[in-house]
Design a protein around this motif. Structure first.
Motif, PDB file in Angstrom:
ATOM      1  N   GLN A 107       0.843  -1.190   0.000  1.00 17.26           N
ATOM      2  CA  GLN A 107       0.000   0.000   0.000  1.00 17.26           C
ATOM      3  C   GLN A 107       0.881   1.243   0.000  1.00 17.26           C
ATOM      4  OE1 GLN A 107      -2.177  -0.804   3.693  1.00 17.26           O
ATOM      5  NE2 GLN A 107      -4.007  -1.310   2.499  1.00 17.26           N
ATOM      6  N   VAL A 108       0.342   2.315  -0.585  1.00 19.05           N
ATOM      7  CA  VAL A 108       1.074   3.577  -0.611  1.00 19.05           C
ATOM      8  C   VAL A 108       0.072   4.725  -0.633  1.00 19.05           C
ATOM      9  CG1 VAL A 108       1.241   3.715  -3.130  1.00 19.05           C
ATOM     10  CG2 VAL A 108       2.988   4.819  -1.711  1.00 19.05           C
ATOM     11  N   ALA A 109       0.433   5.825   0.039  1.00 16.66           N
ATOM     12  CA  ALA A 109      -0.362   7.057   0.013  1.00 16.66           C
ATOM     13  C   ALA A 109       0.578   8.216  -0.286  1.00 16.66           C
ATOM     14  CB  ALA A 109      -1.086   7.276   1.338  1.00 16.66           C
ATOM     15  N   ILE A 110       0.100   9.194  -1.060  1.00 17.14           N
ATOM     16  CA  ILE A 110       0.939  10.303  -1.504  1.00 17.14           C
ATOM     17  C   ILE A 110       0.212  11.627  -1.320  1.00 17.14           C
ATOM     18  CG2 ILE A 110       2.155  11.330  -3.480  1.00 17.14           C
ATOM     19  CD1 ILE A 110       2.423   8.592  -4.699  1.00 17.14           C
ATOM     20  N   VAL A 111       0.949  12.637  -0.839  1.00 22.27           N
ATOM     21  CA  VAL A 111       0.471  14.026  -0.860  1.00 22.27           C
ATOM     22  C   VAL A 111       1.466  14.840  -1.672  1.00 22.27           C
ATOM     23  CG1 VAL A 111      -0.834  13.911   1.274  1.00 22.27           C
ATOM     24  CG2 VAL A 111       1.584  14.544   1.367  1.00 22.27           C
ATOM     25  N   HIS A 112       0.968  15.904  -2.295  1.00 20.72           N
ATOM     26  CA  HIS A 112       1.764  16.643  -3.282  1.00 20.72           C
ATOM     27  C   HIS A 112       1.397  18.115  -3.249  1.00 20.72           C
ATOM     28  CE1 HIS A 112       2.202  17.602  -7.864  1.00 20.72           C
ATOM     29  NE2 HIS A 112       3.230  18.080  -7.193  1.00 20.72           N
ATOM     30  N   ASN A 113       2.404  18.960  -3.223  1.00 19.06           N
ATOM     31  CA  ASN A 113       2.230  20.394  -3.432  1.00 19.06           C
ATOM     32  C   ASN A 113       3.054  20.781  -4.647  1.00 19.06           C
ATOM     33  OD1 ASN A 113       1.739  23.160  -3.192  1.00 19.06           O
ATOM     34  ND2 ASN A 113       3.400  23.456  -1.723  1.00 19.06           N
ATOM     35  N   GLY A 114       2.421  21.388  -5.643  1.00 19.05           N
ATOM     36  CA  GLY A 114       3.144  21.808  -6.827  1.00 19.05           C
ATOM     37  C   GLY A 114       2.401  21.474  -8.096  1.00 19.05           C
ATOM     38  N   ASN A 115       3.139  21.409  -9.195  1.00 19.14           N
ATOM     39  CA  ASN A 115       2.540  21.140 -10.493  1.00 19.14           C
ATOM     40  C   ASN A 115       3.581  20.479 -11.386  1.00 19.14           C
ATOM     41  OD1 ASN A 115       0.887  21.229 -12.822  1.00 19.14           O
ATOM     42  ND2 ASN A 115       1.801  23.167 -13.437  1.00 19.14           N
ATOM     43  N   ILE A 116       3.294  19.264 -11.835  1.00 20.62           N
ATOM     44  CA  ILE A 116       4.183  18.549 -12.750  1.00 20.62           C
ATOM     45  C   ILE A 116       3.880  19.043 -14.158  1.00 20.62           C
ATOM     46  CG2 ILE A 116       4.905  16.289 -13.596  1.00 20.62           C
ATOM     47  CD1 ILE A 116       3.808  15.130 -10.938  1.00 20.62           C
TER      48      ILE A 116
END
Length: 458
Positions: A107-116
């Motif tokens: 299992q994996v969880a991801i949080v992200h700030n920004g823009n690819i």
């Protein structure tokens, strides 16, 4: 994260990760609360008890999404969390974070700030290969890249996949036993590392978009996460890997507007920078007036600096209702205009018959400034001199900030005199790019200032 349909501009969000900290969900909750200004559309937390992941996310403020019962059900000593800003006009319930997935390693969880910035290109290629996407978030691209990799560990999969991404990103990734923290090679968005001592004397760690989160939960600030760095938290230890070539260009608009004044961003206290901006503004643009008043809240420190440099008295001539959110990123013009009237209320006794210098941090569309000038005129102001403690905003941001299109940026389409006439002020002046540089006074950084000069790093 961005809307891959490109119907609107991007978000500026808050992320937090805590590792080996008792009551991890509570620490994540209070950290997100401290950073509520970075995202008011949705909030979410995922935790790990070293066996499985737990997750809760929904639209709304931190205090609306979580309660005591929910936090108790988010078990474990490791947690990640996210506050999200809305994409204008989009129903974002499916785009709340953390993003959760099951894959071959668990299992994996991801949080992200920004823009690819190359997310659409990667997504189109993945779809051709059979991938199915469930949201508009570019964060989901990373999930697919991780799952597709043939490397045997998540650490190695991230080393392989992250360098394929372009643009701005701060990722915090939670597996069942580890936490991974990654910052893009340009370090566009802020990300700091802190330490917490548990009740039993053991050390735990926290990573957050702003250090104001550390202050609230009693953490000690250690350092910023470096450009191109990946931190791996495992069994109370931290391993550092430089997985991308460093080329830091942090976002100068964090100093101008986004960050809380009590945060240290890119190694400097935001309050000090904003006060210096006001002092530089007074040097560049002196004017005879009776009082200096700020547009609260982000104009306060700059107004104090202007007052100190000019010797003109500082007054709180406008009072802000703190229960109304920001204006320039609201979905419709009608709501923006209403919120200006709800948000800001002048003190007539201070304003009447005075020549006033009004300090604000920026002008984007001009709507707020125009209404501020009007309400001050209605209060009997003799003269209104609008001073902006940043250069004119002439270009949209593609690196994780929700800004209007170029056609909506008033300074990109009008001269200074035309903007002044539009907002109805007696005079209008902006801080120069050189003045902004002098305000920061840090030769160790090259800053991304594309919103002010149109020169994009990526």
């Amino acid at each position: 994260m961005s809307d891959l349909n490109y119907k609107s501009w991007n978000e500026e969000c808050a992320v937090v990760g805590v590792y080996n900290i008792q009551d991890a969900s509570n620490i994540a909750y209070y950290s997100l609360f401290a950073m509520q200004h970075r995202g008011q559309e949705a909030s979410g937390i995922s935790t790990s008890d070293n066996k499985k992941l737990f997750i809760t996310k929904n639209k709304g403020l931190v205090t609306e999404v979580f309660n005591k019962e929910i936090l108790c059900n988010l078990k474990g000593n490791n947690a990640i969390g996210h506050n999200r800003y809305a994409t204008a006009g989009e129903d974002s319930s499916a785009d709340a974070q953390p993003v959760f997935a099951n894959y071959d390693l668990g299992q994996v969880a991801i949080v992200h700030n920004g823009n690819i910035t190359n997310a659409k290109e990667i997504k189109d290629e993945l779809i051709k290969e059979g991938a199915i996407f469930q949201s508009h978030m570019d964060t989901e691209v990373l999930i697919h890249l991780i799952a597709k990799s043939k490397q045997q560990t998540l650490t190695d999969r991230l080393k392989e996949t992250i360098p394929k991404l372009k643009g701005a990103f701060c990722f915090i990734i939670l597996s069942r036993t580890k936490m991974f923290v990654i910052r893009d090679r340009n370090a566009f968005r802020p990300l700091s590392l802190g330490e917490i001592t548990n009740k039993d004397g053991t050390k735990g760690y926290i990573v957050a978009s702003e250090t104001c989160a550390f202050d609230l939960v009693g953490a000690t600030h250690i350092r910023d996460v470096e450009a191109g760095e990946m931190l791996v938290f495992d069994k109370q230890k931290i391993q550092s890997h430089i997985i991308m070539q460093e080329d830091p260009y942090p976002c100068v608009f964090e100093y101008v507007y986004f960050a809380r004044p009590d945060s240290k961003v890119f190694g400097r206290l935001v309050y000090d920078i904003r006060k210096s901006m006001g002092m530089e503004l007074a040097k560049e643009n002196p004017v005879d007036a009776d009082i200096v008043i700020p547009v609260p809240d982000s104009g306060v420190a700059a107004a104090l600096g202007y007052s100190k440099q000019s010797g003109i008295p500082f007054e709180l001539g406008i009072i802000r209702n703190h229960y109304v959110g920001r204006t320039f990123i609201e979905p419709t013009q009608e709501i923006r205009e209403l919120k200006v009237r709800l948000k800001l209320n002048p003190i007539k006794e201070i304003i009447k018959d005075k020549k006033i210098i009004v300090i604000d941090d920026s002008i984007v569309r001009g709507t707020t400034s125009k209404q501020i000038v009007k309400i001050l005129r209605d209060c009997g102001a003799k003269e209104i001199h609008m001073k902006i403690s940043s250069p004119p905003t002439i270009s949209p941001c593609y690196y994780g900030v929700d800004t209007p299109t170029k056609s909506e940026l008033i300074s990109a389409n009008m001269s200074n005199d035309e903007v002044c006439k539009y907002i109805g002020a007696n005079s209008l002046s902006f801080l120069s790019l050189e003045g902004l540089k002098n305000s920061i006074g840090d030769g160790n950084y090259k800053f991304c200032q594309a919103c002010f000069d149109g020169k994009y790093i990526v």
